[in-house]
Motif scaffolding. Sequence first.
Motif, PDB file in Angstrom:
ATOM      1  N   HIS A  14       0.671  -1.335  -0.021  1.00  0.00           N
ATOM      2  CA  HIS A  14       0.029   0.474  -0.187  1.00  0.00           C
ATOM      3  C   HIS A  14       1.020   1.450  -0.076  1.00  0.00           C
ATOM      4  CE1 HIS A  14      -3.509   2.684   0.796  1.00  0.00           C
ATOM      5  NE2 HIS A  14      -2.207   3.619   2.359  1.00  0.00           N
ATOM      6  N   SER A  15       0.253   2.227  -0.756  1.00  0.00           N
ATOM      7  CA  SER A  15       0.772   3.277  -1.238  1.00  0.00           C
ATOM      8  C   SER A  15       0.709   5.198  -0.763  1.00  0.00           C
ATOM      9  CB  SER A  15       1.822   3.132  -2.476  1.00  0.00           C
ATOM     10  OG  SER A  15       3.345   2.432  -2.378  1.00  0.00           O
ATOM     11  N   GLU A  16       1.165   5.980  -0.499  1.00  0.00           N
ATOM     12  CA  GLU A  16       0.618   6.230   0.082  1.00  0.00           C
ATOM     13  C   GLU A  16       1.764   7.678  -0.116  1.00  0.00           C
ATOM     14  OE1 GLU A  16      -0.743   8.886   4.041  1.00  0.00           O
ATOM     15  OE2 GLU A  16      -0.085   7.433   4.700  1.00  0.00           O
ATOM     16  N   VAL A  17       1.076   8.889  -0.490  1.00  0.00           N
ATOM     17  CA  VAL A  17       1.734   9.948  -0.909  1.00  0.00           C
ATOM     18  C   VAL A  17       1.650  10.930  -0.082  1.00  0.00           C
ATOM     19  CG1 VAL A  17       1.672  12.531  -2.513  1.00  0.00           C
ATOM     20  CG2 VAL A  17       0.900  10.200  -3.488  1.00  0.00           C
ATOM     21  N   LEU A  18       3.037  11.082   0.863  1.00  0.00           N
ATOM     22  CA  LEU A  18       3.397  11.564   1.418  1.00  0.00           C
ATOM     23  C   LEU A  18       3.160  13.214   1.229  1.00  0.00           C
ATOM     24  CD1 LEU A  18       5.562   9.856   3.400  1.00  0.00           C
ATOM     25  CD2 LEU A  18       3.229  10.320   3.967  1.00  0.00           C
ATOM     26  N   ASP A  19       4.059  14.202   0.476  1.00  0.00           N
ATOM     27  CA  ASP A  19       4.450  15.745  -0.095  1.00  0.00           C
ATOM     28  C   ASP A  19       4.639  15.286  -1.539  1.00  0.00           C
ATOM     29  OD1 ASP A  19       4.922  18.610   0.604  1.00  0.00           O
ATOM     30  OD2 ASP A  19       6.784  17.287   0.285  1.00  0.00           O
ATOM     31  N   LYS A  50      10.168   5.169   2.940  1.00  0.00           N
ATOM     32  CA  LYS A  50       9.409   6.402   1.971  1.00  0.00           C
ATOM     33  C   LYS A  50      10.823   6.617   0.967  1.00  0.00           C
ATOM     34  CE  LYS A  50       8.045   8.966   5.698  1.00  0.00           C
ATOM     35  NZ  LYS A  50       8.551   9.665   6.923  1.00  0.00           N
ATOM     36  N   ARG A  51      10.816   7.225   0.180  1.00  0.00           N
ATOM     37  CA  ARG A  51      11.352   7.190  -1.202  1.00  0.00           C
ATOM     38  C   ARG A  51      10.330   8.193  -2.403  1.00  0.00           C
ATOM     39  NH1 ARG A  51       7.287   3.872  -2.606  1.00  0.00           N
ATOM     40  NH2 ARG A  51       6.240   4.200  -4.676  1.00  0.00           N
ATOM     41  N   THR A  52      11.309   9.337  -2.604  1.00  0.00           N
ATOM     42  CA  THR A  52      10.594  10.588  -3.267  1.00  0.00           C
ATOM     43  C   THR A  52      11.721  10.278  -4.832  1.00  0.00           C
ATOM     44  OG1 THR A  52      11.390  11.654  -1.058  1.00  0.00           O
ATOM     45  CG2 THR A  52      11.638  12.755  -2.984  1.00  0.00           C
ATOM     46  N   ILE A  53      10.443  11.200  -5.824  1.00  0.00           N
ATOM     47  CA  ILE A  53      10.937  10.509  -6.894  1.00  0.00           C
ATOM     48  C   ILE A  53      10.490  12.081  -7.863  1.00  0.00           C
ATOM     49  CG2 ILE A  53      10.213   8.151  -6.715  1.00  0.00           C
ATOM     50  CD1 ILE A  53       7.755   8.347  -7.326  1.00  0.00           C
ATOM     51  N   LEU A  54      11.391  11.718  -9.230  1.00  0.00           N
ATOM     52  CA  LEU A  54      10.583  12.928  -9.505  1.00  0.00           C
ATOM     53  C   LEU A  54       9.697  13.266 -10.543  1.00  0.00           C
ATOM     54  CD1 LEU A  54      12.136  15.902 -10.867  1.00  0.00           C
ATOM     55  CD2 LEU A  54      13.644  14.387 -12.223  1.00  0.00           C
ATOM     56  N   VAL A  55       8.684  13.528 -11.430  1.00  0.00           N
ATOM     57  CA  VAL A  55       7.310  13.281 -11.823  1.00  0.00           C
ATOM     58  C   VAL A  55       7.228  14.007 -12.703  1.00  0.00           C
ATOM     59  CG1 VAL A  55       5.386  12.554 -11.581  1.00  0.00           C
ATOM     60  CG2 VAL A  55       6.484  12.104  -9.843  1.00  0.00           C
TER      61      VAL A  55
END
Length: 68
Positions: A14-19, A50-55
């Motif tokens: 399950h993934s949730e957008v945090l920011d 947690k991970r941060t991605i460029l979209v």
Amino acid sequence: LTHPLYAGDTLYSHSEVLDKRESKSRPDAGIVTVKTVGANQHGVEVCDFKRTILVMKRSSDLEAKANY
């Protein structure tokens, strides 16, 4: 990893957008931070990260170049 995994286990996530925010260096993209939790077939949490991605933005000129 918070609990062991075994061969034959079924994994669910399950993934949730945090920011989300605009990229300062790329006007056609944004930066999204996501938290993902993984659980086995018994509902036991086996990992979280947690991970941060460029979209790419939808309104980007790159969308036309990528043929979306």
